[in-house]
Write a protein that holds these residues in place. Structure first.
Motif, mmCIF file in Angstrom:
data_model
loop_
_atom_site.group_PDB
_atom_site.id
_atom_site.type_symbol
_atom_site.label_atom_id
_atom_site.label_comp_id
_atom_site.label_asym_id
_atom_site.label_seq_id
_atom_site.Cartn_x
_atom_site.Cartn_y
_atom_site.Cartn_z
ATOM 1 N N LEU A 1 0.834 -1.249 -0.108
ATOM 2 C CA LEU A 1 -0.082 -0.146 -0.024
ATOM 3 C C LEU A 1 0.903 1.147 0.021
ATOM 4 N N ALA A 2 1.822 1.249 0.878
ATOM 5 C CA ALA A 2 2.873 2.406 0.873
ATOM 6 C C ALA A 2 3.556 2.664 -0.525
ATOM 7 N N ALA A 3 3.841 1.562 -1.322
ATOM 8 C CA ALA A 3 4.590 1.598 -2.427
ATOM 9 C C ALA A 3 3.529 2.233 -3.472
ATOM 10 N N ALA A 4 2.250 1.929 -3.666
ATOM 11 C CA ALA A 4 1.041 2.586 -4.478
ATOM 12 C C ALA A 4 1.129 3.981 -4.113
ATOM 13 N N ILE A 5 0.810 4.389 -2.810
ATOM 14 C CA ILE A 5 0.568 5.681 -2.429
ATOM 15 C C ILE A 5 1.927 6.803 -2.742
ATOM 16 N N GLU A 6 2.761 6.286 -2.740
ATOM 17 C CA GLU A 6 4.214 6.952 -2.790
ATOM 18 C C GLU A 6 4.334 7.125 -4.147
ATOM 19 N N ALA A 7 3.997 5.888 -5.160
ATOM 20 C CA ALA A 7 4.028 6.128 -6.635
ATOM 21 C C ALA A 7 3.260 7.351 -7.266
ATOM 22 N N ARG A 8 1.986 7.299 -6.679
ATOM 23 C CA ARG A 8 0.831 8.160 -6.963
ATOM 24 C C ARG A 8 0.978 9.561 -6.610
ATOM 25 N N LEU A 9 1.801 9.898 -5.380
ATOM 26 C CA LEU A 9 1.937 11.199 -4.706
ATOM 27 C C LEU A 9 3.484 11.215 -4.408
ATOM 28 N N PRO A 10 4.381 11.171 -5.432
ATOM 29 C CA PRO A 10 5.704 11.462 -4.926
ATOM 30 C C PRO A 10 5.978 12.958 -4.646
ATOM 31 N N ASP A 11 6.858 12.937 -3.341
ATOM 32 C CA ASP A 11 7.142 14.295 -2.868
ATOM 33 C C ASP A 11 6.261 15.213 -2.161
ATOM 34 N N LEU A 12 4.759 14.665 -2.111
ATOM 35 C CA LEU A 12 3.544 15.313 -1.387
ATOM 36 C C LEU A 12 3.374 14.902 -0.146
ATOM 37 N N LEU A 13 4.032 13.632 0.111
ATOM 38 C CA LEU A 13 3.965 13.126 1.512
ATOM 39 C C LEU A 13 5.129 12.483 2.267
ATOM 40 N N GLN A 14 5.040 12.745 3.430
ATOM 41 C CA GLN A 14 6.281 12.213 4.291
ATOM 42 C C GLN A 14 5.949 11.206 5.258
ATOM 43 N N ARG A 15 6.388 9.902 5.236
ATOM 44 C CA ARG A 15 5.963 8.905 6.240
ATOM 45 C C ARG A 15 6.475 9.172 7.438
ATOM 46 N N ALA A 16 5.330 9.007 8.252
ATOM 47 C CA ALA A 16 5.370 9.121 9.841
ATOM 48 C C ALA A 16 5.473 7.776 10.472
ATOM 49 N N PRO A 17 6.155 7.876 11.386
ATOM 50 C CA PRO A 17 6.374 6.616 12.665
ATOM 51 C C PRO A 17 4.943 5.865 12.769
ATOM 52 N N SER A 18 5.036 4.682 12.735
ATOM 53 C CA SER A 18 3.674 3.890 13.044
ATOM 54 C C SER A 18 4.071 2.670 13.110
ATOM 55 N N LEU A 19 2.876 1.905 13.766
ATOM 56 C CA LEU A 19 3.232 0.227 14.030
ATOM 57 C C LEU A 19 3.350 -0.215 12.809
ATOM 58 N N ASP A 20 3.921 -1.569 12.769
ATOM 59 C CA ASP A 20 4.137 -2.537 11.650
ATOM 60 C C ASP A 20 2.955 -2.724 10.783
ATOM 61 N N ASP A 21 1.937 -2.729 11.459
ATOM 62 C CA ASP A 21 0.493 -3.170 10.751
ATOM 63 C C ASP A 21 -0.460 -1.617 10.322
ATOM 64 N N GLU A 22 0.329 -0.668 10.303
ATOM 65 C CA GLU A 22 -0.185 0.433 10.330
ATOM 66 C C GLU A 22 0.212 1.595 9.238
ATOM 67 N N LEU A 23 -0.472 2.500 8.701
ATOM 68 C CA LEU A 23 0.336 3.394 7.757
ATOM 69 C C LEU A 23 0.215 4.745 8.006
#
Length: 232
Positions: A13-35
């Motif tokens: 899911l993270a790969a799909a989001i970052e491919a669609r929205l490059p440079d618009l989002l910054q990954r935030a710390p979260s649990l292994d099963d959360e995004l």
């Protein structure tokens, strides 16, 4: 707590989001099963539209909008030595050292759900103004945000630009202040009573005596002594 090994589903899911929205989002710390992602407030609506309308993402449901107050973030609530790490504290980071917030005091968290793909996502955007937090309304993207944003306005004082009817939703019409701000007194500022002479409800300065909500004595509980545990 930083996610060190996200599940394959979250990684995809993270790969799909970052491919669609490059440079618009910054990954935030979260649990292994959360995004969770951080988004700049000026890019919030652009990102939300993309998350809703992109077929491979399709976050069509807004579950919740929540205000966040980072004042005294990660500092202990009780000023006692033995209580601070044993459940009486606020903002405890159990994965490491506590780190106070820096930058904007207020933020808004958005919880999204894709029914089509059974994915969940959390967005967080910080309000740039320290004392008068303002952020764009997303009611035109997800109409269900209407009451959620009114709640965040009422309790935190966060203003949502473009909201069609930004009124208080939980407190009284004459209420002054925002109850969930950490600088708001626990006893409030005014109290309400019915005045028989005036035959109406009147507001008066609160008359409750101030008290400190701190445990006076914290004793060891022998029931949890390791020596008393059942040996296996």
């Amino acid at each position: 707590m930083t996610a060190t090994s996200p599940t394959p589903r979250i990684a995809a899911l993270a790969a799909a989001i970052e491919a669609r929205l490059p440079d618009l989002l910054q990954r935030a710390p979260s649990l292994d099963d959360e995004l969770c992602y951080e988004v700049q407030p000026e890019k919030l609506k652009e990102v939300c539209l993309a998350l809703r309308d992109t077929p491979e993402l399709k976050f069509e449901i807004l579950i919740d909008v929540a205000g966040i107050d980072y004042l005294d973030y990660a500092t202990t609530e009780w000023k006692t030595y033995s209580a601070t790490a044993s459940g009486f504290s606020r903002g405890v980071n159990r994965g490491g050292a506590r780190v106070p917030h820096d930058g904007a005091r207020f933020a808004v968290a958005y919880h999204l759900l894709s029914i089509t793909h059974n994915h969940r996502l959390r967005l967080r955007s910080r309000c740039l103004d320290l004392e008068d937090p303002v952020i764009d309304s997303i009611v035109d993207i997800w109409p269900g945000a209407n009451w959620f944003e009114r709640e965040a306005f009422d309790l935190f004082g966060i203003l949502f630009t473009g909201h069609p009817d930004l009124r208080r939703i939980l407190t009284d019409y004459g209420f002054i202040g925002h109850p969930f701000r950490k600088d708001f007194p626990l006893i409030g500022n005014v109290e309400v009573r019915y005045d028989a002479d005036k035959q109406r409800v009147v507001y008066e300065p609160v008359s409750i005596e101030m008290r400190t909500l701190v445990p006076k004595v914290i004793r060891d509980d022998n029931r949890y002594d390791p020596a008393l545990k059942t040996q296996k």
